[in-house]
Design a protein around this motif. Structure first.
Motif, PDB file in Angstrom:
ATOM      1  N   GLU A 119       0.863  -1.179   0.000  1.00 11.94           N
ATOM      2  CA  GLU A 119       0.000   0.000   0.000  1.00 11.94           C
ATOM      3  C   GLU A 119       0.893   1.220   0.000  1.00 11.94           C
ATOM      4  O   GLU A 119       1.867   1.290   0.745  1.00 11.94           O
ATOM      5  N   GLY A 120       0.575   2.165  -0.839  1.00  8.10           N
ATOM      6  CA  GLY A 120       1.388   3.375  -0.932  1.00  8.10           C
ATOM      7  C   GLY A 120       0.891   4.214  -2.083  1.00  8.10           C
ATOM      8  O   GLY A 120      -0.272   4.179  -2.427  1.00  8.10           O
ATOM      9  N   THR A 121       1.783   4.930  -2.669  1.00  3.66           N
ATOM     10  CA  THR A 121       1.400   5.777  -3.793  1.00  3.66           C
ATOM     11  C   THR A 121       2.180   5.340  -5.008  1.00  3.66           C
ATOM     12  O   THR A 121       3.338   5.720  -5.127  1.00  3.66           O
ATOM     13  N   PRO A 122       1.662   4.562  -5.906  1.00  3.65           N
ATOM     14  CA  PRO A 122       0.356   3.897  -5.874  1.00  3.65           C
ATOM     15  C   PRO A 122       0.454   2.528  -5.192  1.00  3.65           C
ATOM     16  O   PRO A 122       1.543   2.056  -4.883  1.00  3.65           O
ATOM     17  N   ASP A 123      -0.705   1.841  -5.010  1.00  5.50           N
ATOM     18  CA  ASP A 123      -0.715   0.478  -4.490  1.00  5.50           C
ATOM     19  C   ASP A 123      -0.222  -0.452  -5.590  1.00  5.50           C
ATOM     20  O   ASP A 123      -0.616  -0.321  -6.754  1.00  5.50           O
ATOM     21  N   VAL A 124       0.648  -1.391  -5.230  1.00  2.00           N
ATOM     22  CA  VAL A 124       1.182  -2.347  -6.207  1.00  2.00           C
ATOM     23  C   VAL A 124       1.275  -3.741  -5.595  1.00  2.00           C
ATOM     24  O   VAL A 124       1.302  -3.898  -4.375  1.00  2.00           O
ATOM     25  N   ASN A 125       1.326  -4.726  -6.471  1.00  3.20           N
ATOM     26  CA  ASN A 125       1.652  -6.100  -6.092  1.00  3.20           C
ATOM     27  C   ASN A 125       2.986  -6.398  -6.747  1.00  3.20           C
ATOM     28  O   ASN A 125       3.180  -6.097  -7.936  1.00  3.20           O
ATOM     29  N   VAL A 126       3.917  -6.963  -5.988  1.00  2.00           N
ATOM     30  CA  VAL A 126       5.231  -7.302  -6.530  1.00  2.00           C
ATOM     31  C   VAL A 126       5.527  -8.768  -6.248  1.00  2.00           C
ATOM     32  O   VAL A 126       5.080  -9.318  -5.248  1.00  2.00           O
ATOM     33  N   TRP A 127       6.267  -9.374  -7.169  1.00  2.00           N
ATOM     34  CA  TRP A 127       6.667 -10.759  -7.038  1.00  2.00           C
ATOM     35  C   TRP A 127       8.178 -10.837  -6.973  1.00  2.00           C
ATOM     36  O   TRP A 127       8.870 -10.130  -7.704  1.00  2.00           O
ATOM     37  N   TYR A 128       8.658 -11.723  -6.111  1.00  2.00           N
ATOM     38  CA  TYR A 128      10.082 -11.986  -5.952  1.00  2.00           C
ATOM     39  C   TYR A 128      10.294 -13.495  -5.967  1.00  2.00           C
ATOM     40  O   TYR A 128       9.446 -14.249  -5.478  1.00  2.00           O
ATOM     41  N   GLY A 129      11.430 -13.909  -6.491  1.00  2.00           N
ATOM     42  CA  GLY A 129      11.816 -15.307  -6.424  1.00  2.00           C
ATOM     43  C   GLY A 129      12.353 -15.638  -5.044  1.00  2.00           C
ATOM     44  O   GLY A 129      12.658 -14.741  -4.252  1.00  2.00           O
TER      45      GLY A 129
END
Length: 140
Positions: A119-129
Motif C-alpha cells: 500500500e502506498g502511492t500507488p498500491d502495487v503487487n510485486v513478485w520476488y523469487g
C-alpha cells in the motif's frame, strides 16, 4: 517462473466462482487428501484450472489443480516477519513510502516465490523469487 506468474496473472483476470458440484471428482479427491482440515472452501475456475480458496486454522490458502487432480500451485498467507530479509530490504528501497499489507508464499511446481501487496502511492503487487530477485510489479 516468470511464465507461470504471467499465466497466473492472466488467469486471475478470468476467474469465475463455481459450485463444488462442478469440480471434477479427481480434483475434489486430491484436495480432500491434501487438506482434510480445510474450512471455508470456495472454488473458482482460473483458465482451465480449478482453484480452491480455503482456511487452515486462521490462515488463508489457495491450491490450484488441473482437471485430472494434479497440483499446479499452492499458496498461503504468511506474516510479514517471515518475508526473507533480502526481499524486505529491496521493497523498502524500491517503495520507501509503501507499507507491506499482505505476503503470499507460493509454491508452483517446486519453485518458491513471494507475492507482496504494497500500500502506498500507488498500491502495487510485486513478485520476488526465493533467491530474493525482483520478478515483476503489477498495479493494484
Amino acid at each position: 517462473m516468470a511464465a507461470f506468474l504471467l499465466v497466473g496473472g492472466i488467469a486471475s483476470s478470468n476467474a469465475q466462482d463455481i459450485d463444488q458440484s462442478k469440480v471434477p471428482a479427481a480434483v475434489k479427491a486430491a484436495f480432500a487428501k491434501a487438506y482434510p482440515k480445510a474450512t471455508d472452501v470456495d472454488w473458482e475456475m482460473k483458465g482451465g484450472n480449478y482453484e480452491a480458496d480455503f482456511d487452515l486454522g486462521k490462515i488463508d490458502h489457495k491450491a490450484t489443480y488441473m482437471g485430472n487432480g494434479k497440483v499446479v500451485s499452492f499458496e498461503k498467507d504468511i506474516p510479514n516477519t517471515q518475508l526473507p530479509a533480502a526481499i524486505a530490504k529491496s521493497i523498502k528501497a524500491k517503495y520507501p513510502k509503501g507499507r507491506i499489507d499482505d505476503v503470499d508464499w507460493i509454491n508452483a511446481g517446486g519453485k518458491i516465490s513471494y507475492k507482496v501487496d504494497i500500500e502506498g502511492t500507488p498500491d502495487v503487487n510485486v513478485w520476488y523469487g526465493a533467491d530474493g530477485k525482483f520478478v515483476k510489479e503489477v498495479a493494484d
